[in-house]
Write a protein that holds these residues in place. Structure first.
Motif, PDB file in Angstrom:
ATOM      1  N   VAL A 155      31.852  24.446  -8.070  1.00 53.34           N
ATOM      2  CA  VAL A 155      30.813  24.347  -9.105  1.00 53.34           C
ATOM      3  C   VAL A 155      29.555  23.730  -8.517  1.00 53.34           C
ATOM      4  N   HIS A 156      29.729  22.701  -7.705  1.00 54.09           N
ATOM      5  CA  HIS A 156      28.593  22.033  -7.060  1.00 54.09           C
ATOM      6  C   HIS A 156      27.805  23.018  -6.196  1.00 54.09           C
ATOM      7  N   GLY A 157      28.501  23.782  -5.384  1.00 54.94           N
ATOM      8  CA  GLY A 157      27.841  24.768  -4.524  1.00 54.94           C
ATOM      9  C   GLY A 157      27.143  25.852  -5.323  1.00 54.94           C
ATOM     10  N   ALA A 158      27.781  26.317  -6.380  1.00 58.24           N
ATOM     11  CA  ALA A 158      27.177  27.358  -7.207  1.00 58.24           C
ATOM     12  C   ALA A 158      25.912  26.857  -7.894  1.00 58.24           C
ATOM     13  N   VAL A 159      25.964  25.654  -8.431  1.00 56.30           N
ATOM     14  CA  VAL A 159      24.788  25.090  -9.110  1.00 56.30           C
ATOM     15  C   VAL A 159      23.653  24.889  -8.114  1.00 56.30           C
ATOM     16  N   PHE A 160      23.948  24.296  -6.959  1.00 58.56           N
ATOM     17  CA  PHE A 160      22.894  24.060  -5.979  1.00 58.56           C
ATOM     18  C   PHE A 160      22.320  25.378  -5.454  1.00 58.56           C
ATOM     19  N   GLY A 161      23.163  26.356  -5.214  1.00 65.82           N
ATOM     20  CA  GLY A 161      22.670  27.654  -4.754  1.00 65.82           C
ATOM     21  C   GLY A 161      21.775  28.324  -5.778  1.00 65.82           C
ATOM     22  N   LEU A 162      22.185  28.275  -7.032  1.00 67.82           N
ATOM     23  CA  LEU A 162      21.396  28.877  -8.097  1.00 67.82           C
ATOM     24  C   LEU A 162      20.053  28.172  -8.267  1.00 67.82           C
ATOM     25  N   VAL A 163      20.068  26.856  -8.295  1.00 70.48           N
ATOM     26  CA  VAL A 163      18.823  26.107  -8.461  1.00 70.48           C
ATOM     27  C   VAL A 163      17.916  26.298  -7.254  1.00 70.48           C
ATOM     28  N   LYS A 164      18.477  26.309  -6.049  1.00 67.65           N
ATOM     29  CA  LYS A 164      17.659  26.519  -4.843  1.00 67.65           C
ATOM     30  C   LYS A 164      16.977  27.876  -4.875  1.00 67.65           C
ATOM     31  N   ALA A 165      17.724  28.913  -5.237  1.00 64.96           N
ATOM     32  CA  ALA A 165      17.137  30.250  -5.311  1.00 64.96           C
ATOM     33  C   ALA A 165      16.043  30.306  -6.372  1.00 64.96           C
ATOM     34  N   ALA A 166      16.283  29.671  -7.523  1.00 67.44           N
ATOM     35  CA  ALA A 166      15.282  29.679  -8.598  1.00 67.44           C
ATOM     36  C   ALA A 166      14.023  28.924  -8.174  1.00 67.44           C
ATOM     37  N   VAL A 167      14.192  27.778  -7.527  1.00 66.49           N
ATOM     38  CA  VAL A 167      13.039  26.984  -7.091  1.00 66.49           C
ATOM     39  C   VAL A 167      12.278  27.702  -5.984  1.00 66.49           C
ATOM     40  N   ASP A 168      12.985  28.265  -5.015  1.00 64.17           N
ATOM     41  CA  ASP A 168      12.322  29.007  -3.934  1.00 64.17           C
ATOM     42  C   ASP A 168      11.549  30.198  -4.484  1.00 64.17           C
ATOM     43  N   ARG A 169      12.162  30.902  -5.423  1.00 62.24           N
ATOM     44  CA  ARG A 169      11.512  32.074  -6.013  1.00 62.24           C
ATOM     45  C   ARG A 169      10.270  31.657  -6.797  1.00 62.24           C
ATOM     46  N   ALA A 170      10.384  30.593  -7.582  1.00 66.67           N
ATOM     47  CA  ALA A 170       9.236  30.112  -8.354  1.00 66.67           C
ATOM     48  C   ALA A 170       8.118  29.642  -7.432  1.00 66.67           C
ATOM     49  N   GLY A 171       8.470  28.960  -6.354  1.00 66.79           N
ATOM     50  CA  GLY A 171       7.460  28.508  -5.394  1.00 66.79           C
ATOM     51  C   GLY A 171       6.757  29.673  -4.724  1.00 66.79           C
ATOM     52  N   ALA A 172       7.500  30.689  -4.332  1.00 65.80           N
ATOM     53  CA  ALA A 172       6.898  31.859  -3.689  1.00 65.80           C
ATOM     54  C   ALA A 172       6.007  32.623  -4.663  1.00 65.80           C
ATOM     55  N   THR A 173       6.470  32.749  -5.907  1.00 61.84           N
ATOM     56  CA  THR A 173       5.679  33.442  -6.916  1.00 61.84           C
ATOM     57  C   THR A 173       4.396  32.676  -7.216  1.00 61.84           C
ATOM     58  N   GLY A 174       4.503  31.356  -7.337  1.00 57.73           N
ATOM     59  CA  GLY A 174       3.317  30.531  -7.570  1.00 57.73           C
ATOM     60  C   GLY A 174       2.342  30.591  -6.409  1.00 57.73           C
ATOM     61  N   TYR A 175       2.881  30.565  -5.202  1.00 55.78           N
ATOM     62  CA  TYR A 175       2.038  30.659  -4.010  1.00 55.78           C
ATOM     63  C   TYR A 175       1.289  31.991  -3.985  1.00 55.78           C
ATOM     64  N   ARG A 176       2.004  33.079  -4.288  1.00 54.61           N
ATOM     65  CA  ARG A 176       1.364  34.388  -4.305  1.00 54.61           C
ATOM     66  C   ARG A 176       0.298  34.472  -5.399  1.00 54.61           C
ATOM     67  N   ALA A 177       0.534  33.837  -6.534  1.00 55.18           N
ATOM     68  CA  ALA A 177      -0.438  33.856  -7.623  1.00 55.18           C
ATOM     69  C   ALA A 177      -1.728  33.134  -7.233  1.00 55.18           C
ATOM     70  N   VAL A 178      -1.587  32.079  -6.443  1.00 58.54           N
ATOM     71  CA  VAL A 178      -2.768  31.288  -6.050  1.00 58.54           C
ATOM     72  C   VAL A 178      -3.496  31.929  -4.869  1.00 58.54           C
ATOM     73  N   THR A 179      -2.737  32.383  -3.862  1.00 59.53           N
ATOM     74  CA  THR A 179      -3.358  32.846  -2.617  1.00 59.53           C
ATOM     75  C   THR A 179      -3.456  34.359  -2.490  1.00 59.53           C
ATOM     76  N   HIS A 180      -2.758  35.094  -3.349  1.00 61.99           N
ATOM     77  CA  HIS A 180      -2.729  36.553  -3.315  1.00 61.99           C
ATOM     78  C   HIS A 180      -2.139  37.111  -2.017  1.00 61.99           C
ATOM     79  N   GLU A 181      -1.220  36.358  -1.439  1.00 58.62           N
ATOM     80  CA  GLU A 181      -0.471  36.856  -0.286  1.00 58.62           C
ATOM     81  C   GLU A 181       0.943  36.322  -0.327  1.00 58.62           C
ATOM     82  N   SER A 182       1.836  37.039   0.325  1.00 67.19           N
ATOM     83  CA  SER A 182       3.250  36.686   0.323  1.00 67.19           C
ATOM     84  C   SER A 182       3.484  35.491   1.252  1.00 67.19           C
ATOM     85  N   PRO A 183       4.364  34.566   0.873  1.00 74.47           N
ATOM     86  CA  PRO A 183       4.644  33.423   1.752  1.00 74.47           C
ATOM     87  C   PRO A 183       5.529  33.772   2.936  1.00 74.47           C
ATOM     88  N   LYS A 184       6.030  34.979   2.982  1.00 72.52           N
ATOM     89  CA  LYS A 184       6.912  35.392   4.068  1.00 72.52           C
ATOM     90  C   LYS A 184       6.150  35.741   5.306  1.00 72.52           C
TER      91      LYS A 184
END
Length: 90
Positions: free
Chosen positions: A61-90
Motif C-alpha cells: 500500500v505504501h509503495g502504491a500510494v507513493f508511486g501514484l502521488v509521485k506520478a501525479a506531482v510529476d505530471r502536474a509539475g510538467a504541465t505547469g512548466y509547459r503552461a508557463v514556458t510553452h515547452e516540454s520539460p523533457k
C-alpha cells in the motif's frame, strides 16, 4: 530544453518532489488508518510482533500510494512548466 529553462525547471522539480513526498506520507497515513487494524501506525518491517502478511500489505500500500502521488506531482509539475514556458520539460 534550453539551459535557462533547465535552470528554472530543476529547482522547481526538486521542490515539487519534496512536497509530493510529504503529501504522499500524509495520504498513506490516512489510507492505513482505514485499512489497518485498530488505527495503529503502519508496521515496521523489523517489528517481529507484527505478522508478515500485515508488514507486506503495508509495504505494498505504501509503495502504491507513493508511486501514484509521485506520478501525479510529476505530471502536474510538467504541465505547469509547459503552461508557463510553452515547452516540454523533457
Amino acid at each position: 530544453m534550453s539551459a535557462v529553462s533547465k535552470a528554472f525547471y530543476t529547482p522547481m522539480s526538486l521542490a515539487t518532489s519534496v512536497l509530493g513526498g510529504m503529501a504522499a506520507g500524509a495520504v498513506f497515513k490516512q489510507v492505513w488508518k482505514r485499512v489497518g487494524d485498530d488505527d495503529a501506525a503502519a508496521p515496521d518491517p523489523k517489528d517481529l510482533s507484527r505478522s508478515v502478511q500485515e508488514v507486506l500489505i503495508a509495504a505494498a500500500v505504501h509503495g502504491a500510494v507513493f508511486g501514484l502521488v509521485k506520478a501525479a506531482v510529476d505530471r502536474a509539475g510538467a504541465t505547469g512548466y509547459r503552461a508557463v514556458t510553452h515547452e516540454s520539460p523533457k
